[in-house]
Design a protein around this motif. Structure first.
Motif, PDB file in Angstrom:
ATOM      1  N   UNK A  56     -72.180 -28.523 -45.104  1.00 13.49           N
ATOM      2  CA  UNK A  56     -71.071 -28.935 -44.238  1.00 13.49           C
ATOM      3  C   UNK A  56     -71.186 -30.408 -43.854  1.00 13.49           C
ATOM      4  N   UNK A  57     -72.226 -31.058 -44.368  1.00  6.24           N
ATOM      5  CA  UNK A  57     -72.446 -32.469 -44.055  1.00  6.24           C
ATOM      6  C   UNK A  57     -71.528 -33.328 -44.938  1.00  6.24           C
ATOM      7  N   UNK A  58     -70.623 -34.049 -44.322  1.00  3.76           N
ATOM      8  CA  UNK A  58     -69.624 -34.805 -45.086  1.00  3.76           C
ATOM      9  C   UNK A  58     -70.272 -35.838 -46.009  1.00  3.76           C
ATOM     10  N   UNK A  59     -71.369 -36.440 -45.569  1.00  6.36           N
ATOM     11  CA  UNK A  59     -72.051 -37.447 -46.388  1.00  6.36           C
ATOM     12  C   UNK A  59     -72.598 -36.814 -47.669  1.00  6.36           C
ATOM     13  N   UNK A  60     -73.245 -35.645 -47.548  1.00  9.66           N
ATOM     14  CA  UNK A  60     -73.816 -34.961 -48.712  1.00  9.66           C
ATOM     15  C   UNK A  60     -72.704 -34.393 -49.596  1.00  9.66           C
ATOM     16  N   UNK A  61     -71.671 -33.823 -48.970  1.00 14.22           N
ATOM     17  CA  UNK A  61     -70.561 -33.258 -49.753  1.00 14.22           C
ATOM     18  C   UNK A  61     -69.875 -34.347 -50.578  1.00 14.22           C
ATOM     19  N   UNK A  62     -69.802 -35.555 -50.032  1.00 15.05           N
ATOM     20  CA  UNK A  62     -69.219 -36.669 -50.797  1.00 15.05           C
ATOM     21  C   UNK A  62     -69.991 -36.879 -52.101  1.00 15.05           C
ATOM     22  N   UNK A  63     -71.337 -36.777 -52.028  1.00 12.37           N
ATOM     23  CA  UNK A  63     -72.151 -36.899 -53.239  1.00 12.37           C
ATOM     24  C   UNK A  63     -71.885 -35.774 -54.221  1.00 12.37           C
ATOM     25  N   UNK A  64     -71.722 -34.530 -53.698  1.00 12.41           N
ATOM     26  CA  UNK A  64     -71.421 -33.385 -54.571  1.00 12.41           C
ATOM     27  C   UNK A  64     -70.050 -33.535 -55.225  1.00 12.41           C
ATOM     28  N   UNK A  87     -62.327 -32.261 -38.802  1.00 13.55           N
ATOM     29  CA  UNK A  87     -62.854 -33.374 -37.989  1.00 13.55           C
ATOM     30  C   UNK A  87     -63.907 -34.184 -38.730  1.00 13.55           C
ATOM     31  N   UNK A  88     -64.797 -33.491 -39.473  1.00 17.32           N
ATOM     32  CA  UNK A  88     -65.829 -34.213 -40.223  1.00 17.32           C
ATOM     33  C   UNK A  88     -65.224 -34.942 -41.426  1.00 17.32           C
ATOM     34  N   UNK A  89     -64.280 -34.278 -42.095  1.00 15.06           N
ATOM     35  CA  UNK A  89     -63.662 -34.860 -43.283  1.00 15.06           C
ATOM     36  C   UNK A  89     -62.845 -36.096 -42.925  1.00 15.06           C
ATOM     37  N   UNK A  90     -62.045 -35.996 -41.865  1.00 13.72           N
ATOM     38  CA  UNK A  90     -61.143 -37.086 -41.516  1.00 13.72           C
ATOM     39  C   UNK A  90     -61.868 -38.287 -40.948  1.00 13.72           C
ATOM     40  N   UNK A  91     -63.117 -38.106 -40.616  1.00 11.53           N
ATOM     41  CA  UNK A  91     -63.880 -39.249 -40.121  1.00 11.53           C
ATOM     42  C   UNK A  91     -64.744 -39.875 -41.183  1.00 11.53           C
ATOM     43  N   UNK A  92     -64.618 -39.412 -42.456  1.00 12.44           N
ATOM     44  CA  UNK A  92     -65.507 -39.899 -43.516  1.00 12.44           C
ATOM     45  C   UNK A  92     -64.691 -40.552 -44.627  1.00 12.44           C
ATOM     46  N   UNK A  93     -64.664 -41.870 -44.612  1.00 15.48           N
ATOM     47  CA  UNK A  93     -63.897 -42.623 -45.608  1.00 15.48           C
ATOM     48  C   UNK A  93     -64.483 -42.472 -47.011  1.00 15.48           C
ATOM     49  N   UNK A 115     -53.221 -37.678 -52.646  1.00 17.18           N
ATOM     50  CA  UNK A 115     -54.405 -37.559 -51.794  1.00 17.18           C
ATOM     51  C   UNK A 115     -54.585 -38.814 -50.935  1.00 17.18           C
ATOM     52  N   UNK A 116     -54.256 -39.974 -51.506  1.00 16.40           N
ATOM     53  CA  UNK A 116     -54.325 -41.208 -50.743  1.00 16.40           C
ATOM     54  C   UNK A 116     -53.339 -41.170 -49.577  1.00 16.40           C
ATOM     55  N   UNK A 117     -52.155 -40.606 -49.831  1.00 18.00           N
ATOM     56  CA  UNK A 117     -51.170 -40.460 -48.742  1.00 18.00           C
ATOM     57  C   UNK A 117     -51.707 -39.540 -47.643  1.00 18.00           C
ATOM     58  N   UNK A 118     -52.358 -38.426 -48.054  1.00 15.50           N
ATOM     59  CA  UNK A 118     -52.966 -37.523 -47.060  1.00 15.50           C
ATOM     60  C   UNK A 118     -54.046 -38.238 -46.262  1.00 15.50           C
ATOM     61  N   UNK A 119     -54.793 -39.079 -46.954  1.00 18.43           N
ATOM     62  CA  UNK A 119     -55.857 -39.857 -46.297  1.00 18.43           C
ATOM     63  C   UNK A 119     -55.273 -40.756 -45.211  1.00 18.43           C
ATOM     64  N   UNK A 120     -54.161 -41.417 -45.537  1.00 19.84           N
ATOM     65  CA  UNK A 120     -53.523 -42.291 -44.564  1.00 19.84           C
ATOM     66  C   UNK A 120     -52.935 -41.481 -43.407  1.00 19.84           C
ATOM     67  N   UNK A 121     -52.373 -40.303 -43.745  1.00 14.57           N
ATOM     68  CA  UNK A 121     -51.799 -39.454 -42.694  1.00 14.57           C
ATOM     69  C   UNK A 121     -52.879 -38.951 -41.743  1.00 14.57           C
ATOM     70  N   UNK A 125     -58.728 -45.164 -42.717  1.00 15.73           N
ATOM     71  CA  UNK A 125     -58.359 -46.475 -43.259  1.00 15.73           C
ATOM     72  C   UNK A 125     -59.064 -46.718 -44.587  1.00 15.73           C
ATOM     73  N   UNK A 126     -58.328 -47.129 -45.617  1.00 19.90           N
ATOM     74  CA  UNK A 126     -58.973 -47.453 -46.896  1.00 19.90           C
ATOM     75  C   UNK A 126     -59.746 -48.757 -46.794  1.00 19.90           C
ATOM     76  N   UNK A 127     -60.688 -48.939 -47.725  1.00 20.17           N
ATOM     77  CA  UNK A 127     -61.474 -50.169 -47.741  1.00 20.17           C
ATOM     78  C   UNK A 127     -61.475 -50.770 -49.152  1.00 20.17           C
TER      79      UNK A 127
END
Length: 708
Positions: A56-64, A87-93, A115-121, A125-127
């Motif tokens: 459930x760790x957003x940082x580790x899931x990003x790697x997976x 909450x964890x997903x939306x806080x992890x760019x 998906x980018x539109x969902x990210x903005x919604x 913020x993109x980087x």
């Protein structure tokens, strides 16, 4: 051992010593698995993630998510992404960025944009890492998301990322792929930057590639020169782009200059992709000697290397060399791909080599290459050009996807094989399917109208080319119309067609008119006008002399016919030698008129005498002497097609079709004789000459309707 396997081994050692891996250790391990695209190691680390309760760790899931995306398992990546609490997903760019990248890298650019539109919604913020990914997705699907790409550009500017070199290179690439080279160039040349983007080879390469894709070869070359003047060093990705542009322009001289620059820069034979592009450039420019030399100098080759040289041979008519090259490739243990499969089939079609073509068809079925449209098109063409239109139709019918080339190949195949009405019915189905006919399609359609004698329909299709489909008629279309009108004896109307404003008849058109004059015994001013135009256009071509002499002979003007032949001799014009080929088993036998170089020449000549004797006795054959170039009837007996048919009767199984291929048009005497041979011997005889196919049936008729 792959580095990813070493990583999993280190994790095991870590746990055996009682050390529990944290999110940073697991993240490092997953990055290595992703870089290596090693699925098994990634799945093992995934199991450890679950056991360690980091799923459930957003940082580790990003790697997976990154691992599964790189290993083309997008469904699993999406499942993991969706399983992260909002909450964890939306806080992890990072998590959003790798998921967007996963969609884009796996052929779903529209999904990446959504998906980018969902990210903005979600307020994320993109980087500088997100923008290049979504811009690449916009570049991959210009028709679907072109307006959205411009909006992303606006986000880049508002976010202050227009000065980032990677983001700007992605913008250049996106506009370049859309064909908006002015916008791409403006981004490259203007604005403040974290460092001078004018010195960024990546951005220049993107623009060069865009020029190449847009067919702007000269602009690409000018851009390359400007790049070097700005002091930007070309790299291994610069040279292929500029070489591709030169190949499209056919500029071998400039290509040699770039080749010198490549050698001086140290990007020589060791870089396979640059070597491949050099081979391709020389081959497309027609310099096959340099292409082969470059090929031989390469330290290593892949299937692209072989494909570049082989397709170059096919493109420039060296079909036998292409087949030899294919044999060398197989001996070297290199497996073909679908591009090469289509190229080698085109060589088989032009020779033709039907037996090898059938073997390649079977191999394509086994390897799944038949699912590619280009391979299916090549197979349809190969069978059609071998006179096997039923086989061509079967391939056409099982193709899951078709394009305009597929339809055109069969339309032309039907037309050339004397099945004009079927060709026109197929054209109707093509239009109904939504496929858009092109320049070549209409050559087949008008050829079909000509051979079916459909004058009004031919005129209607010629008119529709420009008014309905925006295709400007060319010399080939007018040649078909002249042929069509000539069949009806409307020679004056055919001549008026050539006087249309803005149209300049070429040799093919004049030959069609002169041929029609010959058939109808019109030996007056019209035939002489056509012959004179051909003398001027092709002074060394024997065809106009032969056709005009035949027209005079047909009209009983024997003195004029002799004068034309004398003129031909005085100008040193020689009639091209007639050659015919027949395939027996896996061997192709080649015959020249009156040639005796074949090992079985005595048997073949005896068979020819038998053929002529039987068709005289059983079919009433009388030699047509005015087809003899020198007026000697005896020379007609041993024309190359008669020798080839005799070889077929001697060597092919009883009942097998005799297929002969000829480099010139069949003469009238051979045409009449072979109709009778087919009838007397009860064998189907198929002759492909320089104009069309002649299917001689056992009833003694021909598919061309005795007009060719």
């Amino acid at each position: 051992m792959p580095c990813s396997a070493q990583v999993t081994g280190l994790l095991r050692q870590m746990m055996s010593r009682g050390l529990r891996p944290d999110q940073y250790a697991l993240g490092s391990a997953l990055r290595e698995c992703s870089a290596q695209r090693h699925l098994l190691s990634g799945q093992q680390v995934h199991g450890l993630v679950v056991k360690s309760r980091f799923d459930a760790n957003a940082f580790v899931v990003a790697g997976l998510v990154d691992v599964y995306s790189k290993c083309r398992m997008v469904a699993e990546a999406t499942r993991l992404f969706d399983a992260v609490p909002p909450p964890d997903r939306d806080g992890n760019r990072v998590l959003w960025t790798v998921m967007v990248a996963g969609r884009a890298q796996n052929g779903d650019p529209v999904g990446a944009v959504r998906l980018f539109c969902d990210m903005r919604s979600a307020g994320v913020s993109p980087n500088q890492f997100t923008f290049p990914t979504v811009l690449a997705a916009c570049a991959a699907a210009p028709g679907a998301v072109q307006g959205f790409g411009a909006q992303v550009h606006g986000c880049v500017v508002r976010g202050g990322f227009e000065g980032n070199a990677y983001v700007r290179s992605s913008l250049v690439d996106m506009y370049g792929k859309w064909g908006d080279l002015a916008a791409a160039r403006k981004i490259l040349e203007t604005g403040e930057c974290d460092y001078d983007i004018g010195n960024d080879a990546v951005a220049w390469n993107s623009l060069l590639a865009g020029c190449g894709r847009g067919g702007r070869g000269k602009e690409a070359v000018a851009l390359f020169v400007q790049m070097r003047r700005c002091g930007v060093d070309a790299d291994e990705f610069t040279y292929p782009s500029v070489l591709n542009s030169l190949a499209s322009m056919g500029s071998a001289a400039d290509g040699r200059a770039i080749h010198c620059s490549i050698v001086k820069s140290g990007y020589g034979e060791a870089y396979v992709h640059i070597g491949n592009t050099l081979v391709d450039m020389y081959a497309k420019c027609g310099d096959l000697q340099c292409a082969r030399k470059m090929f031989d100098q390469m330290l290593s080759r892949d299937v692209v290397t072989w494909t570049s040289l082989l397709t170059g041979c096919a493109r420039h008519g060296l079909h036998e060399v292409g087949l030899q090259l294919f044999g060398e490739m197989r001996a070297a243990g290199v497996e073909s791909d679908y591009v090469l499969a289509a190229g080698i089939l085109s060589c088989c079609a032009e020779l033709p080599a039907l037996a090898l073509g059938r073997q390649l068809h079977a191999a394509n079925l086994r390897r799944g290459f038949d699912s590619f449209v280009s391979v299916g098109n090549a197979q349809v063409t190969m069978y059609a050009k071998a006179g096997c239109v039923e086989d061509a139709r079967r391939v056409f019918d099982v193709m899951r996807e078709r394009d305009a080339i597929t339809w055109t190949a069969l339309i032309v195949g039907y037309a050339q094989n004397g099945r004009g009405r079927e060709s026109l019915r197929l054209y109707g189905h093509m239009v109904e399917s939504g496929a858009r006919p092109d320049y070549v399609t209409f050559i087949g359609v008008l050829f079909a109208c000509s051979h079916a004698g459909l004058e009004e329909e031919g005129k209607r299709h010629l008119e529709s080319m420009e008014t309905v489909y925006g295709v400007t008629p060319g010399p080939e279309h007018y040649a078909c119309m002249v042929d069509l009108l000539g069949r009806s004896g409307k020679l004056r109307e055919a001549a008026e067609l050539l006087d249309r404003p803005g149209f300049e008849p070429d040799a093919a058109v004049w030959k069609a008119l002169l041929g029609a004059c010959r058939v109808h015994g019109e030996a007056g001013g019209l035939a002489e006008r056509a012959a004179e135009a051909l003398y001027q256009a092709s002074p060394r071509d024997a065809v106009p002399y032969v056709l005009l002499a035949n027209a005079y002979s047909s009209a009983g003007r024997w003195d004029d016919a002799r004068s034309v032949r004398n003129l031909m001799r005085s100008r040193g014009v020689r009639k091209e030698a007639g050659w015919s080929w027949i395939e027996v088993g896996r061997e192709v036998h080649r015959f020249q008129a009156a040639g005796r170089g074949h090992p079985r020449a005595a048997e073949i000549y005896a068979k020819v005498e038998e053929m002529l004797e039987r068709i005289r006795a059983e079919g009433g054959y009388v030699v047509d002497a005015w087809w003899a170039l020198h007026g000697q009837a005896a020379e007609l007996a041993h024309h190359s097609e008669k020798l080839a048919v005799a070889m077929g009767l001697l060597s092919l199984p009883e009942g097998a079709a005799i297929r002969v291929f000829k480099n010139l048009r069949i003469c009238g005497d051979c045409h009449r004789a072979l109709k009778l041979v087919a009838k007397v011997y009860g064998r189907q005889v198929v002759i492909r000459d320089a104009n069309c196919f002649h299917h001689f049936g056992v009833e003694g008729n021909c598919s061309c309707g005795d007009f060719w």
